[in-house]
Design a protein around this motif. Structure first.
Motif, PDB file in Angstrom:
ATOM      1  N   GLN A 173       0.842  -1.192   0.000  1.00  0.00           N
ATOM      2  CA  GLN A 173       0.000   0.000   0.000  1.00  0.00           C
ATOM      3  C   GLN A 173       0.870   1.233   0.000  1.00  0.00           C
ATOM      4  O   GLN A 173       2.009   1.210   0.451  1.00  0.00           O
ATOM      5  N   GLU A 174       0.319   2.329  -0.524  1.00  0.00           N
ATOM      6  CA  GLU A 174       1.014   3.607  -0.461  1.00  0.00           C
ATOM      7  C   GLU A 174       0.603   4.301   0.826  1.00  0.00           C
ATOM      8  O   GLU A 174      -0.567   4.344   1.181  1.00  0.00           O
ATOM      9  N   ILE A 175       1.579   4.825   1.545  1.00  0.00           N
ATOM     10  CA  ILE A 175       1.309   5.559   2.774  1.00  0.00           C
ATOM     11  C   ILE A 175       1.206   7.036   2.392  1.00  0.00           C
ATOM     12  O   ILE A 175       2.171   7.612   1.880  1.00  0.00           O
ATOM     13  N   PRO A 176       0.045   7.672   2.623  1.00  0.00           N
ATOM     14  CA  PRO A 176      -0.071   9.092   2.289  1.00  0.00           C
ATOM     15  C   PRO A 176       0.939   9.917   3.090  1.00  0.00           C
ATOM     16  O   PRO A 176       1.207   9.633   4.256  1.00  0.00           O
ATOM     17  N   ARG A 177       1.498  10.911   2.458  1.00  0.00           N
ATOM     18  CA  ARG A 177       2.542  11.735   3.081  1.00  0.00           C
ATOM     19  C   ARG A 177       2.125  12.265   4.450  1.00  0.00           C
ATOM     20  O   ARG A 177       2.915  12.270   5.382  1.00  0.00           O
ATOM     21  N   GLU A 178       0.877  12.688   4.595  1.00  0.00           N
ATOM     22  CA  GLU A 178       0.428  13.246   5.868  1.00  0.00           C
ATOM     23  C   GLU A 178       0.356  12.197   6.975  1.00  0.00           C
ATOM     24  O   GLU A 178       0.271  12.528   8.148  1.00  0.00           O
ATOM     25  N   ALA A 179       0.431  10.922   6.627  1.00  0.00           N
ATOM     26  CA  ALA A 179       0.376   9.850   7.622  1.00  0.00           C
ATOM     27  C   ALA A 179       1.746   9.243   7.918  1.00  0.00           C
ATOM     28  O   ALA A 179       1.855   8.335   8.738  1.00  0.00           O
ATOM     29  N   TRP A 180       2.808   9.727   7.265  1.00  0.00           N
ATOM     30  CA  TRP A 180       4.133   9.129   7.448  1.00  0.00           C
ATOM     31  C   TRP A 180       4.556   9.099   8.902  1.00  0.00           C
ATOM     32  O   TRP A 180       4.980   8.073   9.408  1.00  0.00           O
ATOM     33  N   ARG A 181       4.487  10.229   9.589  1.00  0.00           N
ATOM     34  CA  ARG A 181       4.982  10.303  10.968  1.00  0.00           C
ATOM     35  C   ARG A 181       4.246   9.304  11.859  1.00  0.00           C
ATOM     36  O   ARG A 181       4.868   8.518  12.557  1.00  0.00           O
ATOM     37  N   SER A 182       2.938   9.325  11.841  1.00  0.00           N
ATOM     38  CA  SER A 182       2.181   8.424  12.723  1.00  0.00           C
ATOM     39  C   SER A 182       2.391   6.961  12.331  1.00  0.00           C
ATOM     40  O   SER A 182       2.500   6.099  13.200  1.00  0.00           O
ATOM     41  N   TYR A 183       2.495   6.681  11.030  1.00  0.00           N
ATOM     42  CA  TYR A 183       2.720   5.308  10.588  1.00  0.00           C
ATOM     43  C   TYR A 183       4.052   4.779  11.125  1.00  0.00           C
ATOM     44  O   TYR A 183       4.121   3.690  11.690  1.00  0.00           O
ATOM     45  N   PHE A 184       5.124   5.555  10.962  1.00  0.00           N
ATOM     46  CA  PHE A 184       6.443   5.092  11.388  1.00  0.00           C
ATOM     47  C   PHE A 184       6.591   5.057  12.908  1.00  0.00           C
ATOM     48  O   PHE A 184       7.300   4.204  13.436  1.00  0.00           O
ATOM     49  N   GLU A 185       5.933   5.954  13.606  1.00  0.00           N
ATOM     50  CA  GLU A 185       5.955   5.889  15.070  1.00  0.00           C
ATOM     51  C   GLU A 185       5.279   4.609  15.552  1.00  0.00           C
ATOM     52  O   GLU A 185       5.783   3.915  16.435  1.00  0.00           O
ATOM     53  N   GLU A 186       4.134   4.272  14.963  1.00  0.00           N
ATOM     54  CA  GLU A 186       3.431   3.043  15.339  1.00  0.00           C
ATOM     55  C   GLU A 186       4.245   1.811  14.961  1.00  0.00           C
ATOM     56  O   GLU A 186       4.358   0.863  15.736  1.00  0.00           O
ATOM     57  N   LEU A 187       4.856   1.834  13.777  1.00  0.00           N
ATOM     58  CA  LEU A 187       5.673   0.706  13.344  1.00  0.00           C
ATOM     59  C   LEU A 187       6.860   0.512  14.279  1.00  0.00           C
ATOM     60  O   LEU A 187       7.210  -0.617  14.629  1.00  0.00           O
TER      61      LEU A 187
END
Length: 90
Positions: free
Chosen positions: A6-20
């Motif tokens: 899936q493509e991670i929308p730019r505005e969700a990068w920070r929260s996605y990587f923090e959760e990961l």
């Protein structure tokens, strides 16, 4: 195991990587370039001005994840993260 991309929308990068980061913890990383002359790097790697990010991962929580990051010149970097093998019981 089912792998989804899936493509991670730019505005969700920070929260996605923090959760990961919370899920994966300490990982081993492999960074590659699309060019065949790439060398193995064991240093900090910065991708300047990333434009697009795709992620391929298995079921949650993932034991390994692969990212395809594109820079402004459309060069791709493949980043593979996986948990290191556990230590043997002592």
């Amino acid at each position: 195991m089912t792998i989804t991309t899936q493509e991670i929308p730019r505005e969700a990068w920070r929260s996605y990587f923090e959760e990961l980061n919370d899920v994966l913890g300490t990982v081993e990383a492999t960074v590659g370039r699309e060019a065949p002359d790439s060398e193995v790097e064991r240093i900090e790697h910065v991708i300047e001005q990333p434009r697009r990010g795709l992620v391929a991962a298995g079921e949650s929580p993932p034991l390994e994840v692969t990212f395809d990051i594109e820079d402004p010149e459309q060069h791709q970097r493949l980043i593979h993260l996986e948990r290191p093998p556990g230590l043997p019981a002592g």
